[in-house]
Design a protein around this motif. Structure first.
Motif, short mmCIF file in Angstrom:
data_model
loop_
_atom_site.label_atom_id
_atom_site.label_comp_id
_atom_site.label_asym_id
_atom_site.label_seq_id
_atom_site.Cartn_x
_atom_site.Cartn_y
_atom_site.Cartn_z
N LEU A 79 5.40 -10.45 3.56
CA LEU A 79 5.60 -10.31 5.00
C LEU A 79 6.85 -9.49 5.32
O LEU A 79 6.85 -8.70 6.28
N ALA A 80 7.89 -9.67 4.52
CA ALA A 80 9.13 -8.91 4.74
C ALA A 80 8.88 -7.41 4.57
O ALA A 80 9.55 -6.58 5.20
N ARG A 81 7.93 -7.06 3.72
CA ARG A 81 7.58 -5.66 3.52
C ARG A 81 6.56 -5.18 4.57
O ARG A 81 6.69 -4.09 5.14
N CYS A 82 5.54 -6.04 4.86
CA CYS A 82 4.42 -5.58 5.69
C CYS A 82 4.69 -5.61 7.19
O CYS A 82 4.22 -4.73 7.91
N MET A 83 5.43 -6.62 7.66
CA MET A 83 5.59 -6.73 9.11
C MET A 83 6.32 -5.52 9.72
O MET A 83 5.87 -4.98 10.74
N PRO A 84 7.42 -5.05 9.13
CA PRO A 84 8.04 -3.83 9.67
C PRO A 84 7.12 -2.62 9.56
O PRO A 84 7.14 -1.74 10.43
N LEU A 85 6.31 -2.58 8.50
CA LEU A 85 5.38 -1.47 8.32
C LEU A 85 4.31 -1.49 9.42
O LEU A 85 4.03 -0.46 10.05
N LEU A 86 3.75 -2.66 9.69
CA LEU A 86 2.71 -2.77 10.71
C LEU A 86 3.25 -2.49 12.10
O LEU A 86 2.49 -2.16 13.02
N ALA A 87 4.55 -2.63 12.29
CA ALA A 87 5.18 -2.35 13.58
C ALA A 87 5.56 -0.88 13.74
O ALA A 87 6.09 -0.50 14.80
N ASP A 88 5.30 -0.06 12.74
CA ASP A 88 5.76 1.33 12.73
C ASP A 88 4.57 2.26 12.44
O ASP A 88 4.29 2.56 11.27
N PRO A 89 3.85 2.69 13.48
CA PRO A 89 2.67 3.53 13.25
C PRO A 89 2.98 4.79 12.44
O PRO A 89 2.14 5.23 11.65
N ASP A 90 4.15 5.37 12.62
CA ASP A 90 4.46 6.61 11.90
C ASP A 90 4.58 6.37 10.40
O ASP A 90 4.16 7.20 9.59
N ARG A 91 5.17 5.24 10.01
CA ARG A 91 5.23 4.90 8.58
C ARG A 91 3.83 4.66 8.01
O ARG A 91 3.51 5.11 6.92
N MET A 92 3.01 3.95 8.76
CA MET A 92 1.63 3.71 8.30
C MET A 92 0.89 5.03 8.12
O MET A 92 0.20 5.24 7.12
N ARG A 93 1.06 5.91 9.09
CA ARG A 93 0.38 7.21 9.01
C ARG A 93 0.89 8.02 7.82
O ARG A 93 0.11 8.71 7.15
N GLY A 94 2.19 7.93 7.56
CA GLY A 94 2.75 8.64 6.42
C GLY A 94 2.14 8.18 5.11
O GLY A 94 1.80 9.00 4.23
N ILE A 95 1.99 6.86 4.95
CA ILE A 95 1.35 6.32 3.74
C ILE A 95 -0.10 6.76 3.65
O ILE A 95 -0.60 7.15 2.59
#
Length: 242
Positions: A79-95
């Motif tokens: 959760l510590a890794r995923c929750m900030p990721l799920l809150a950041d569309p640009d990071r998700m898109r980058g991945i």
């Protein structure tokens, strides 16, 4: 049964070295391709097996990584890794884009015929690629029903299929309703399947090494049904011509 060739692919994304799993169908010609995103704990043998199964059906399939080769057994770490990721569309898109670049660079891939399917965090990434205007033939998300930034769903250019368990407390009815309203307002060709009695991550067999969050549990029958629904989406939107 067709012969599937697999290999590990490393590529940079999100400041990490990602370790994906590429599965190639038999033959030499170009084939439609599927980008396959993993659950929150990360890329594991279940997801690699899904990629192999898609390759047996005739698709080039890349099961992509979201944690730089890590697979989390501790839900708090995950959760510590995923929750900030799920809150950041640009990071998700980058991945997602980094994995998409790897898939497109594969000579067997037909770059004009790609779908994105994902589970949980990986499903959220698949939908974000659609919101970013990527030319996909289909998007499928299981337990990855997160609303995006206002108006950006209008950039989705393909059918969207979503699946969720009726008893999933991590994707509750209000969240499902918001996702459906977003898709409908954007004019997307969308559908949502609710699997009765299923919890979060119902599609993923649990291992004895995992500590489970409340509301997480495997439902073997619905797991098979969800897989058939995903394959049906691909057969409709991205048929393999042999």
């Amino acid at each position: 049964m067709t012969t599937v060739t697999t290999r590990t692919v490393e590529y940079p994304a999100d400041g990490l070295t990602m370790v994906g799993h590429l599965a190639l169908p038999t033959g030499v010609g170009r084939r439609p391709a599927v980008l396959l995103g993993p659950e929150g704990p990360g890329l594991d043998d279940v997801q690699r097996g899904r990629a192999d199964a898609l390759a047996e059906l005739g698709y080039v399939a890349l099961a992509f990584d979201i944690h730089g080769g890590r697979w989390f057994t501790d839900p708090e770490e995950m959760l510590a890794r995923c929750m900030p990721l799920l809150a950041d569309p640009d990071r998700m898109r980058g991945i997602g884009h980094a994995a998409l670049d790897v898939l497109r660079a594969e000579p067997r891939t037909d770059p004009d015929r790609i779908a994105a399917i994902g589970y949980g965090t990986g499903g959220a990434i698949a939908v974000e690629l659609g919101r970013d205007g990527v030319d996909l033939r289909a998007i499928g998300t299981v337990n990855g029903l997160f609303t995006g930034r206002p108006g950006e769903a209008a950039r989705i250019r393909c059918p969207v299929w979503a699946g969720v368990g009726s008893e999933d407390p991590i994707q509750p009815p209000a969240q499902r309703d918001a996702f459906a309203a977003e898709m409908q307002a954007a004019g997307v060709d969308w559908r949502l399947v609710v699997y009765g009695g299923a919890l979060h991550a119902f599609h993923h067999p649990m291992t004895r090494h995992q500590t489970l969050l409340p509301g997480v549990g495997h439902h073997p029958r619905h797991a098979q049904r969800a897989w058939r629904d995903v394959v049906g989406l691909l057969e409709e939107c991205l048929p393999v011509s042999h």
